[in-house]
Write an enzyme that holds these catalytic residues in place. Sequence first.
Site, PDB file in Angstrom:
ATOM      1  N   SER A 242      -3.115 -16.843 -65.671  1.00 17.86           N
ATOM      2  CA  SER A 242      -2.813 -15.732 -64.774  1.00 17.86           C
ATOM      3  C   SER A 242      -4.108 -15.243 -64.113  1.00 17.86           C
ATOM      4  CB  SER A 242      -2.080 -14.633 -65.546  1.00 17.86           C
ATOM      5  OG  SER A 242      -1.470 -13.708 -64.674  1.00 17.86           O
ATOM      6  N   GLU A 369       8.311 -18.108 -63.420  1.00 12.56           N
ATOM      7  CA  GLU A 369       7.227 -17.160 -63.672  1.00 12.56           C
ATOM      8  C   GLU A 369       7.699 -15.708 -63.705  1.00 12.56           C
ATOM      9  OE1 GLU A 369       4.062 -17.792 -64.320  1.00 12.56           O
ATOM     10  OE2 GLU A 369       3.551 -19.750 -63.484  1.00 12.56           O
ATOM     11  N   HIS A 471       6.523 -16.670 -67.164  1.00  8.87           N
ATOM     12  CA  HIS A 471       5.093 -16.392 -67.226  1.00  8.87           C
ATOM     13  C   HIS A 471       4.664 -16.195 -68.676  1.00  8.87           C
ATOM     14  CE1 HIS A 471       1.416 -15.391 -65.132  1.00  8.87           C
ATOM     15  NE2 HIS A 471       1.322 -14.200 -65.686  1.00  8.87           N
TER      16      HIS A 471
END
Length: 564
Positions: A242, A369, A471
Amino acid sequence: MDDVFETTRGAVRGFRAADDVVAALGIPYAAPPFGADRFRAPRPAPPWSGVRDGTAFGPVAPQSAELPGAPSWRPGDEDVLTANVWTPAPAAGRLPVLVWIHGGAYTFGSSAQPDFDGTALARTGLVVVTLNYRLGFEGFGHVPAGSDADATVPVGVDVDSDAGAGAGVYVSVGGDAGFDPYVSAGAHSDAATDPDAATDPDGTAPPDNRGLLDLIAGLRWIRDEIGAFGGDPGNVTLAGQSSGATAAVCLMVMEEARGLFRRVIAHSPVSPFHTREIAASTTREIAAAAGCEATPAGLASVTPQALVAASDQVVDAYRCDPASGSRHYDPSLFAPVLGGATLPVDPLTALAKGAARGLDLLLCHTTEEYWLLDAVGSCAKLTTDGQLDRFAADFGLGGDLVEGYRSARSGAPVPGAAVPDVHLALFGDLLFGEFTHRLAEAHAAGGGRAHLSVFDRRRGGADRTAVRAWHCADIPFAFGNLDDDRLSFLVGGAPGPEDHELARRMVRAWSDFAATGDPGWAPVADTTRRTAHVWTTVDQPATDRHPLPDRALWATTDFPLLRP
């Protein structure tokens, strides 16, 4: 065996994380960045006498987040620039090193999260290091000055024909000591607020991207000290997820980081970057919420706790205002700041010009995600076509792109697609998926080797029920940490045998890449086609897989890298 490691700053005693792995935690790699050193580039860590205890993580950077299994920040915690090391035992010589940068929107998180325990990776023959660094305003807020040296340092291009690690075209930012990740240590003050702390002794403005400078200081510590832990300073792989992945990609094109690592692993890199104008506007908003002037003295006059609270207040205001533009949908105030000495240009541009062609790059994103951000209540809920159209307009996305997603997600004519599903798919590709693919294409176009992968595991547990490839779900697999109960939400419950088999494959891919640069599949060769290695469990049929972001849909889209 006495698990004591001798560093140039002092000795540290570790502990057995497993029979065959020793860990040493909370080792300072730079001085506490507060008092006289607040808003400045990191200073060297002071030495210590005796043997330092390395059995507990160091304090986390200022933040309001409280994450499962990780320590929370407490006002007064200052020694936040620390490293943690896992190394095989007994030592086996000079081993490859993997350095981890945690994510968290440049605002929260720490190296102490249970996802990031390095034991399993160390068992493959790596020395694993995880780093804390400054976050939020302390690490990524723009501190303006009347004479802003960071805006005026001349920028050139230094061409190096050396074929060694990191060879290529690098953006040169000159040798101003004000922006060296390690500058001469000055007297440290315990005062939380020092109005003079925001200006270096030579009168230069505080540098932007102080969190990135912290990471460079950590890499320099690794270069100098990792040999004591059995690591090879000449074979370092930088990894992150990220915002941590984007930080790693930024370091690929920063002159100060040159020669400190040979490879990068970037999972779900996030796309936004800020101009200095955007960053300055954010500073004014935070200063207003904190009740201080948006000046070096004004910002230094309030505590880190006050700036954390003020930042949260600004985020809440965006979250509550649908008319506030792109920040409304998932407010994130901080991102790497472009245009100054620390990061003159964005990585996509620099990589395409060959800025890191001597570095190997391994990229990955998940196929769902944004479903995590939706599940934890981080992003706005869109339920109508009008809201979806406004979302597209706020991000400058063309109607053809939205219509293409509507059609693809429904498998039928446009009216059949559910708005939330289209929104989350589009948002996830906008921030993570498309950016990941463009980074691979840019690096390949610039002469570098880029390996691309996608995490699409959507069956889990002993009963093989549906789970989200969202995610962060890939990271416990890549670290080999599936069995920690604190991670069950991320991975969709208790893992089954098929999940452990997938984790073994992903751990091996990371380990092999860190050791040799080869994760087990070919690098990107044709930048006109979308191809990637797909991570799934062996029982997931090929027909039950999400497609990659559609190249034809995105090819005509002006990718919005710069936005609030």
